[in-house]
Design a protein around this motif. Structure first.
Motif, PDB file in Angstrom:
ATOM      1  N   THR A  29       0.832  -1.210   0.000  1.00  0.00           N
ATOM      2  CA  THR A  29       0.000   0.000   0.000  1.00  0.00           C
ATOM      3  C   THR A  29       0.862   1.254   0.000  1.00  0.00           C
ATOM      4  OG1 THR A  29      -0.246  -0.084   2.425  1.00  0.00           O
ATOM      5  CG2 THR A  29      -2.007  -1.092   1.097  1.00  0.00           C
ATOM      6  N   GLN A  30       2.050   1.178   0.614  1.00  0.00           N
ATOM      7  CA  GLN A  30       2.950   2.325   0.556  1.00  0.00           C
ATOM      8  C   GLN A  30       3.390   2.584  -0.894  1.00  0.00           C
ATOM      9  OE1 GLN A  30       5.583   3.703   3.252  1.00  0.00           O
ATOM     10  NE2 GLN A  30       4.599   2.886   5.078  1.00  0.00           N
ATOM     11  N   ILE A  31       3.707   1.540  -1.624  1.00  0.00           N
ATOM     12  CA  ILE A  31       4.117   1.691  -3.018  1.00  0.00           C
ATOM     13  C   ILE A  31       2.988   2.312  -3.838  1.00  0.00           C
ATOM     14  CG2 ILE A  31       4.745   0.425  -5.116  1.00  0.00           C
ATOM     15  CD1 ILE A  31       6.092  -1.659  -3.165  1.00  0.00           C
ATOM     16  N   VAL A  32       1.793   1.774  -3.695  1.00  0.00           N
ATOM     17  CA  VAL A  32       0.649   2.293  -4.447  1.00  0.00           C
ATOM     18  C   VAL A  32       0.317   3.718  -4.007  1.00  0.00           C
ATOM     19  CG1 VAL A  32      -1.831   1.999  -4.845  1.00  0.00           C
ATOM     20  CG2 VAL A  32      -0.305   0.017  -4.942  1.00  0.00           C
ATOM     21  N   GLY A  33       0.382   3.975  -2.702  1.00  0.00           N
ATOM     22  CA  GLY A  33       0.117   5.328  -2.212  1.00  0.00           C
ATOM     23  C   GLY A  33       1.110   6.340  -2.743  1.00  0.00           C
ATOM     24  N   ALA A 113       4.259   0.754 -19.227  1.00  0.00           N
ATOM     25  CA  ALA A 113       3.705   0.158 -20.441  1.00  0.00           C
ATOM     26  C   ALA A 113       2.368   0.777 -20.816  1.00  0.00           C
ATOM     27  CB  ALA A 113       3.544  -1.347 -20.242  1.00  0.00           C
ATOM     28  N   LEU A 114       1.655   1.312 -19.833  1.00  0.00           N
ATOM     29  CA  LEU A 114       0.367   1.966 -20.082  1.00  0.00           C
ATOM     30  C   LEU A 114       0.521   3.457 -20.360  1.00  0.00           C
ATOM     31  CD1 LEU A 114      -1.685   0.161 -17.272  1.00  0.00           C
ATOM     32  CD2 LEU A 114      -2.010  -0.118 -19.749  1.00  0.00           C
ATOM     33  N   GLY A 115       1.768   3.916 -20.452  1.00  0.00           N
ATOM     34  CA  GLY A 115       2.020   5.316 -20.791  1.00  0.00           C
ATOM     35  C   GLY A 115       2.027   6.249 -19.609  1.00  0.00           C
ATOM     36  N   ILE A 116       2.189   5.703 -18.391  1.00  0.00           N
ATOM     37  CA  ILE A 116       2.175   6.531 -17.182  1.00  0.00           C
ATOM     38  C   ILE A 116       3.551   6.442 -16.534  1.00  0.00           C
ATOM     39  CG2 ILE A 116       1.040   6.962 -14.967  1.00  0.00           C
ATOM     40  CD1 ILE A 116      -1.373   5.358 -16.079  1.00  0.00           C
ATOM     41  N   ASP A 117       4.447   7.301 -16.925  1.00  0.00           N
ATOM     42  CA  ASP A 117       5.784   7.310 -16.343  1.00  0.00           C
ATOM     43  C   ASP A 117       5.718   7.777 -14.897  1.00  0.00           C
ATOM     44  OD1 ASP A 117       6.997   6.429 -18.677  1.00  0.00           O
ATOM     45  OD2 ASP A 117       7.197   8.455 -19.477  1.00  0.00           O
ATOM     46  N   THR A 118       6.287   7.011 -14.001  1.00  0.00           N
ATOM     47  CA  THR A 118       6.148   7.280 -12.571  1.00  0.00           C
ATOM     48  C   THR A 118       7.467   7.051 -11.856  1.00  0.00           C
ATOM     49  OG1 THR A 118       3.827   6.564 -12.628  1.00  0.00           O
ATOM     50  CG2 THR A 118       4.885   6.691 -10.469  1.00  0.00           C
ATOM     51  N   SER A 119       7.806   7.971 -10.963  1.00  0.00           N
ATOM     52  CA  SER A 119       8.976   7.826 -10.105  1.00  0.00           C
ATOM     53  C   SER A 119       8.537   8.073  -8.671  1.00  0.00           C
ATOM     54  CB  SER A 119      10.067   8.824 -10.506  1.00  0.00           C
ATOM     55  OG  SER A 119      11.180   8.722  -9.637  1.00  0.00           O
ATOM     56  N   ILE A 120       8.875   7.156  -7.771  1.00  0.00           N
ATOM     57  CA  ILE A 120       8.504   7.301  -6.369  1.00  0.00           C
ATOM     58  C   ILE A 120       9.760   7.220  -5.509  1.00  0.00           C
ATOM     59  CG2 ILE A 120       6.209   6.321  -6.785  1.00  0.00           C
ATOM     60  CD1 ILE A 120       7.174   3.749  -5.399  1.00  0.00           C
ATOM     61  N   SER A 121       9.644   7.678  -4.246  1.00  0.00           N
ATOM     62  CA  SER A 121      10.765   7.589  -3.323  1.00  0.00           C
ATOM     63  C   SER A 121      11.102   6.125  -3.060  1.00  0.00           C
ATOM     64  CB  SER A 121      10.450   8.319  -2.017  1.00  0.00           C
ATOM     65  OG  SER A 121       9.288   7.810  -1.409  1.00  0.00           O
ATOM     66  N   LYS A 122      12.339   5.871  -2.684  1.00  0.00           N
ATOM     67  CA  LYS A 122      12.867   4.507  -2.713  1.00  0.00           C
ATOM     68  C   LYS A 122      12.415   3.604  -1.583  1.00  0.00           C
ATOM     69  CE  LYS A 122      17.192   5.629  -0.249  1.00  0.00           C
ATOM     70  NZ  LYS A 122      18.674   5.599  -0.344  1.00  0.00           N
ATOM     71  N   GLY A 123      11.915   4.179  -0.477  1.00  0.00           N
ATOM     72  CA  GLY A 123      11.572   3.347   0.660  1.00  0.00           C
ATOM     73  C   GLY A 123      10.318   3.790   1.378  1.00  0.00           C
ATOM     74  N   PRO A 124       9.852   3.008   2.358  1.00  0.00           N
ATOM     75  CA  PRO A 124       8.620   3.315   3.079  1.00  0.00           C
ATOM     76  C   PRO A 124       8.816   4.399   4.130  1.00  0.00           C
ATOM     77  CG  PRO A 124       9.604   1.334   3.968  1.00  0.00           C
ATOM     78  CD  PRO A 124      10.448   1.720   2.781  1.00  0.00           C
ATOM     79  N   ASN A 125       7.697   4.941   4.579  1.00  0.00           N
ATOM     80  CA  ASN A 125       7.678   5.942   5.646  1.00  0.00           C
ATOM     81  C   ASN A 125       7.018   5.372   6.895  1.00  0.00           C
ATOM     82  OD1 ASN A 125       6.884   7.856   2.914  1.00  0.00           O
ATOM     83  ND2 ASN A 125       8.699   8.375   4.102  1.00  0.00           N
ATOM     84  N   GLU A 126       7.334   5.976   8.024  1.00  0.00           N
ATOM     85  CA  GLU A 126       6.698   5.687   9.313  1.00  0.00           C
ATOM     86  C   GLU A 126       6.954   4.265   9.793  1.00  0.00           C
ATOM     87  OE1 GLU A 126       2.863   7.540  10.143  1.00  0.00           O
ATOM     88  OE2 GLU A 126       2.852   8.313   8.084  1.00  0.00           O
ATOM     89  N   TRP A 178      -1.572   4.904   4.212  1.00  0.00           N
ATOM     90  CA  TRP A 178      -0.655   3.794   4.032  1.00  0.00           C
ATOM     91  C   TRP A 178       0.613   3.917   4.869  1.00  0.00           C
ATOM     92  CZ3 TRP A 178       3.242   6.640   1.854  1.00  0.00           C
ATOM     93  CH2 TRP A 178       2.869   7.745   1.066  1.00  0.00           C
ATOM     94  N   GLY A 179       0.977   5.122   5.319  1.00  0.00           N
ATOM     95  CA  GLY A 179       2.165   5.261   6.154  1.00  0.00           C
ATOM     96  C   GLY A 179       1.978   4.577   7.492  1.00  0.00           C
ATOM     97  N   SER A 180       0.914   4.950   8.181  1.00  0.00           N
ATOM     98  CA  SER A 180       0.604   4.372   9.490  1.00  0.00           C
ATOM     99  C   SER A 180      -0.244   3.117   9.377  1.00  0.00           C
ATOM    100  CB  SER A 180      -0.109   5.404  10.361  1.00  0.00           C
ATOM    101  OG  SER A 180      -1.154   6.042   9.631  1.00  0.00           O
ATOM    102  N   PHE A 181      -0.728   2.800   8.163  1.00  0.00           N
ATOM    103  CA  PHE A 181      -1.518   1.610   7.893  1.00  0.00           C
ATOM    104  C   PHE A 181      -2.778   1.584   8.748  1.00  0.00           C
ATOM    105  CE2 PHE A 181      -2.072  -3.134   7.463  1.00  0.00           C
ATOM    106  CZ  PHE A 181      -2.131  -3.166   6.089  1.00  0.00           C
ATOM    107  N   ASP A 182      -3.533   2.685   8.681  1.00  0.00           N
ATOM    108  CA  ASP A 182      -4.770   2.754   9.451  1.00  0.00           C
ATOM    109  C   ASP A 182      -5.809   3.579   8.705  1.00  0.00           C
ATOM    110  OD1 ASP A 182      -3.420   5.212   9.854  1.00  0.00           O
ATOM    111  OD2 ASP A 182      -4.540   5.557  11.690  1.00  0.00           O
ATOM    112  N   MET A 183      -7.069   3.333   9.077  1.00  0.00           N
ATOM    113  CA  MET A 183      -8.186   4.095   8.548  1.00  0.00           C
ATOM    114  C   MET A 183      -8.459   5.257   9.488  1.00  0.00           C
ATOM    115  SD  MET A 183     -11.918   2.696   7.532  1.00  0.00           S
ATOM    116  CE  MET A 183     -11.189   1.923   6.089  1.00  0.00           C
TER     117      MET A 183
END
Length: 314
Positions: A29-33, A113-126, A178-183
């Motif tokens: 969820t961190q990756i997707v977030g 591959a779907l045409g959405i170039d994306t770069s995210i930070s390398k690791g998780p938070n919290e 997704w950082g704290s993994f809570d609703m």
């Protein structure tokens, strides 16, 4: 681990029984977030980054890209991660037998591959330690556990949504961080708050300063506290006397370590009326904070059934 039929209510799920799956989902969820963070415009309190409970699992909702949009959804029915694009493009990634590193690579490849170039930070938070996604070979996914977790979230989302409907002031959606993994769902008085001191592991203090920029009462469900998770409620800044407020529902308590009120999920699940107990807990803890902080409750609260008599006649 206890299975239940779909729609049969509040499932039991002991935290210790699904830890490998829980850790996988936290990192996934961190990756997707972070994909959502990379594309969505900034909204106060980071409201552009959470996930949302869906009829299949957890979804980003629509994310803008160019003149179109896309979404990413954890499907806990078919156990896939789905990517859908407004131009008709789509892809799925099977969640079974996939490590954190493999899902990270597969999702970024799929988006590209779907045409959405994306770069995210390398690791998780919290979290500590914060293993870079590309180096995290943890793998563990039990479909049954993922489904039970999602059914817990459905119940929490549903009841917290009823609670949210009683407030007409500034209030967040019911959303999954997704950082704290809570609703969480957060109500605001409208007044600014002192700068938050921060201190979350692998998370800049400025992140917390934005999140807590205004006086608030926040509640939620964390699937990691207690034997089966817990509902929680806290205030920022916490007013004097909050921890000793009168009227705390039976089974709930103030935790001095977390500095918040907790209602163990298993207490709610085993109650004669789980919905009523959770709502009582949320109302009690919010009311204690609002009264002690001097909120204008008459102006901020409402009856969600205020137009019901009209709708019955239309």
């Amino acid at each position: 681990m206890t299975d239940v039929a779909a729609g049969s209510g509040w499932p039991a799920l002991r935290v210790d029984d699904w830890e490998p799956t829980r850790r996988s989902l936290h990192m996934w969820t961190q990756i997707v977030g972070k994909v959502r963070l990379a594309h969505a415009p900034m909204v106060n309190h980071w409201w552009q980054v959470p996930l949302y409970v869906s009829p299949r699992g957890l979804s980003t909702s629509a994310i803008p890209v160019g003149t179109g949009s896309f979404d990413v959804e954890f499907d806990f029915v078919d156990h896939v991660l789905s990517v859908r694009v407004s131009d008709g493009g789509a892809d799925t990634i099977d969640l079974r037998d996939v490590s954190v590193a493999q899902l990270h690579a597969a999702l970024l490849d799929s988006l590209g591959a779907l045409g959405i170039d994306t770069s995210i930070s390398k690791g998780p938070n919290e979290v500590e330690p914060a293993i870079p996604f590309v180096d995290d070979n943890h793998a563990g996914y039990e479909p049954e556990a993922a489904q039970l977790f999602w059914r817990q979230l459905i119940q929490a989302d549903r009841v917290m949504g009823q609670f949210r409907a009683r407030f007409v002031g500034k209030v967040s959606p019911v959303h999954f961080f997704w950082g704290s993994f809570d609703m969480a769902c957060t109500r605001f008085s409208g007044r600014p708050a002192p700068p938050h001191p921060g201190g979350a592991p692998n998370c800049g203090d400025w992140v917390m300063e934005e999140g807590y920029s205004h006086e608030l009462s926040s509640c939620g469900f964390w699937p990691g506290g207690g034997a089966e998770g817990a509902f929680y409620s806290y205030a920022y800044p916490e007013p004097d006397g909050f921890a000793d407020a009168a009227g705390c529902p039976e089974g709930a308590f103030y935790d001095n370590g977390f500095r918040q009120y907790l209602l163990p999920y298993e207490v709610a699940r085993q109650a004669a009326d789980p919905d009523a107990l959770v709502l009582d807990f949320l109302e009690f803890s919010y009311g204690a904070a609002a009264d002690l902080m001097g909120w204008d409750r008459r102006a901020l609260e409402t009856d969600p059934q205020r137009w019901a008599h009209k709708s019955r006649l239309s």
